[in-house]
Motif scaffolding. Structure first.
Motif, PDB file in Angstrom:
ATOM      1  N   ARG A 184       1.030  -1.228  -0.067  1.00  0.00           N
ATOM      2  CA  ARG A 184       0.042  -0.096  -0.214  1.00  0.00           C
ATOM      3  C   ARG A 184       0.977   1.147   0.000  1.00  0.00           C
ATOM      4  O   ARG A 184       1.957   1.159   0.638  1.00  0.00           O
ATOM      5  N   LYS A 185       0.411   2.321  -0.975  1.00  0.00           N
ATOM      6  CA  LYS A 185       1.184   3.594  -0.686  1.00  0.00           C
ATOM      7  C   LYS A 185       0.795   4.210   0.546  1.00  0.00           C
ATOM      8  O   LYS A 185      -0.325   4.598   0.676  1.00  0.00           O
ATOM      9  N   LEU A 186       1.644   4.717   1.109  1.00  0.00           N
ATOM     10  CA  LEU A 186       1.658   5.297   2.530  1.00  0.00           C
ATOM     11  C   LEU A 186       1.872   6.734   2.459  1.00  0.00           C
ATOM     12  O   LEU A 186       2.617   7.235   1.837  1.00  0.00           O
ATOM     13  N   PHE A 187       1.061   7.452   3.567  1.00  0.00           N
ATOM     14  CA  PHE A 187       1.410   8.858   3.607  1.00  0.00           C
ATOM     15  C   PHE A 187       2.896   9.150   3.791  1.00  0.00           C
ATOM     16  O   PHE A 187       3.541   8.514   4.472  1.00  0.00           O
ATOM     17  N   ALA A 188       3.332  10.360   3.276  1.00  0.00           N
ATOM     18  CA  ALA A 188       4.961  10.818   3.347  1.00  0.00           C
ATOM     19  C   ALA A 188       5.836   9.774   3.177  1.00  0.00           C
ATOM     20  O   ALA A 188       6.968   9.764   3.569  1.00  0.00           O
ATOM     21  N   ASP A 189       5.555   9.049   1.944  1.00  0.00           N
ATOM     22  CA  ASP A 189       6.494   7.857   1.579  1.00  0.00           C
ATOM     23  C   ASP A 189       7.133   6.995   2.501  1.00  0.00           C
ATOM     24  O   ASP A 189       8.108   6.808   2.261  1.00  0.00           O
ATOM     25  N   VAL A 190       6.350   6.833   3.629  1.00  0.00           N
ATOM     26  CA  VAL A 190       6.810   5.838   4.774  1.00  0.00           C
ATOM     27  C   VAL A 190       6.627   4.449   3.998  1.00  0.00           C
ATOM     28  O   VAL A 190       5.795   4.067   3.569  1.00  0.00           O
ATOM     29  N   LYS A 191       7.712   3.669   4.177  1.00  0.00           N
ATOM     30  CA  LYS A 191       7.493   2.225   3.792  1.00  0.00           C
ATOM     31  C   LYS A 191       6.784   1.487   4.749  1.00  0.00           C
ATOM     32  O   LYS A 191       6.981   1.558   5.927  1.00  0.00           O
ATOM     33  N   ALA A 192       6.078   0.585   4.202  1.00  0.00           N
ATOM     34  CA  ALA A 192       5.111  -0.503   5.316  1.00  0.00           C
ATOM     35  C   ALA A 192       6.041  -1.268   6.018  1.00  0.00           C
ATOM     36  O   ALA A 192       5.827  -1.485   7.393  1.00  0.00           O
TER      37      ALA A 192
END
Length: 524
Positions: A184-192
């Motif tokens: 999933r693409k997360l906010f602020a480019d945080v990696k899962a």
């Protein structure tokens, strides 16, 4: 008088002698922070009366200190007041700055230590800091206006805002670390793979800074506590129907446990679910009370009594027989707090969450995370109130000097700040343990810690709320103006002291958990 072009608009410059000439009824100018305002016509509409502008210390004079002793800076940013500007004082610059979206506060102790220049923390990485800055900007730019509007009109949050949060991954991130973040693409480019409970803490704490407690619950509070049982115990079929639509903001869910006869006493619930003779449906009857987001929920994660003991059933509103009524609470109706009635609701058996008979275990498994989230919120809200107190005490004058010139006031500020700092540090210590424990270990070793932290953190809020109203005086009891944050905080902080387990119940739980580990070979 001279002119200069700035940002495409002609700005007029005047000397203070020029301004001083406009000092009579029908022709009044004043100066606030090097900006000149023509209040000649506005005086007649001024809520505080027209005569205040004709005082010899106001008309044609410097009024910065007077203004900020009575009004918040945001008043000057409103279009109606911007239209009153006629120019600037020649050779002077405005001193007071409006914080940029995403910027950290410069007020001492307004930010947790990890966000304060010259301080360090072992817990937060560049990923957390990037998320915090992006989240603050998003709250300031996108959420704050909606929150204040909904607090005023009592309506639910704009659905398009919830859907935007779903699209940028924030709804999923608010559910904490887990498999649901993979791919999933997360906010602020945080990696899962790097997402942990400190990321969730950052999101939760940034949301509460807007001073809108009811709206905070309205903004998917029901999802945060109502969706985990589906994600952790629901069948694949149930997850497929519910999880993604809820995370996307297309459907809404709530947790329905409390009843008129059962609050912290979960075992006292009376809502029943009876299997039909063909074993294909449950017939649900009963009521639930104080259900956050219940007014606009599509699904109700419901605790029920069955022939097997207790169970959790996700009741779709579409089944029919489900009615919700608004409960007007002392914070606001925007949270959609509901009284829910189940009248012979025929629910397909596939909506059973986990196994029949294991309902209490499913309910209890959710409490640790729910209470921890509430700790994140109430502790950050208390700090935000401390910032308001510091600003007010610095700019308000009494007995010929600023409030912070009084020893008694400094004592109150010291108490509030000390409590906020201590609470944040305990919270971060518990959060670090969560990041390094399995879910089972958290249930075993952290249930008591989280219970005590929640019980104590709402005591912190109590002390801060009480001191803040005393500092703001009558303004701290007024829903608008200088003390509106104090009024809102004092009116709403008590919710966290009751919801998710009352202070007394959780304090007792914390000690009972400790007694389980008391060594029998130790004596005084």
């Amino acid at each position: 008088m001279s002119a200069q072009t700035a940002n495409g608009k002609e700005v007029q410059f005047y000397s203070r002698d020029d301004v001083a000439k406009h000092n009579k009824q029908g022709d009044v100018w004043i100066v606030i922070d090097a900006t000149i305002y023509n209040v000649s016509k506005f005086a007649e509409l001024h809520p505080g009366g027209e005569s205040v502008f004709y005082d010899e210390e106001v008309a044609g004079q410097e009024c910065t200190e007077t203004f900020f002793g009575l009004h918040r800076h945001e008043v000057l940013l409103k279009p109606a007041y911007q239209r009153l500007i006629v120019g600037k004082i020649k050779g002077e610059e405005s001193v007071i700055k409006v914080p940029e979206p995403g910027a950290a506060s410069k007020v001492p102790y307004a930010e947790p230590m990890w966000l304060t220049p010259n301080y360090h923390s072992p817990y937060y990485t560049d990923s957390h800091r990037r998320l915090q800055k992006a989240m603050r900007a998003f709250v300031d730019d996108r959420i704050h206006e909606v929150a204040q509007r909904c607090e005023d009109n009592g309506k639910r949050p704009d659905v398009d805002l919830v859907q935007e949060m779903g699209a940028n991954g924030l709804n999923a991130m608010r559910m904490g670390p887990g498999k649901h973040l993979q791919g999933r693409k997360l906010f602020a480019d945080v990696k899962a793979e790097e997402f942990n409970y400190f990321h969730e803490l950052v999101i939760t704490q940034e949301l509460v800074r807007m001073g809108a407690r009811g709206f905070g619950d309205a903004l998917q509070g029901g999802m945060v506590i109502g969706l985990p049982p589906i994600m952790n115990f629901g069948s694949d079929d149930l997850k497929k129907e519910i999880v993604e639509p809820v995370l996307a903001g297309n459907k809404f869910i709530c947790l329905a446990i409390s009843e008129a006869f059962a609050g912290s006493d979960v075992m006292g619930i009376r809502t029943t679910a009876t299997l039909t003779e063909d074993g294909e449906h449950y017939i649900v009857n009963g009521t639930k009370k104080w259900i956050t987001n219940g007014v606009f929920a599509d699904y109700f994660t419901t605790a029920v009594k069955t022939d097997m003991g207790f169970a959790v059933i996700c009741v779709p509103r579409s089944c029919g027989g489900v009615e919700t009524k608004q409960i007007k609470t002392s914070y606001s109706t925007t949270a959609g707090t509901a009284y829910v009635t189940y009248d012979n609701v025929k629910v397909p058996k596939r909506y059973l969450v986990g196994e029949d008979g294991l309902g209490i275990q499913i309910i209890l498994s959710n409490f640790n995370h729910e209470r921890w989230v509430m700790c994140c919120s109430t502790i950050r809200a208390a700090r935000a109130m401390c910032e308001q107190d510091m600003l007010w005490a610095n700019q308000r004058k009494a007995f010929g000097k600023p409030l912070n010139g009084q020893a008694a006031v400094r004592q109150k500020l010291a108490q509030c700040i000390s409590l906020a700092e201590a609470a944040q540090n305990w919270l971060e210590s518990v959060t670090y343990q969560m990041c390094n424990m399995s879910y089972k270990q958290q249930s075993l070793f952290l249930a008591g810690q989280v219970a005590l932290l929640k019980s104590w953190s709402t005591r912190v809020s109590h002390e801060v709320a009480d001191a803040s109203v005393q500092l703001f005086g009558g303004r701290g009891l007024t829903k608008s103006g200088m003390g509106r944050f104090a009024e809102e905080f004092h009116r709403t902080y008590k919710f966290d002291a009751v919801l998710g387990g009352s202070e007394e119940i959780l304090a007792d739980l914390g000690i009972r958990q400790a007694l389980r580990f008391m060594p029998q070979d130790q004596k005084l």
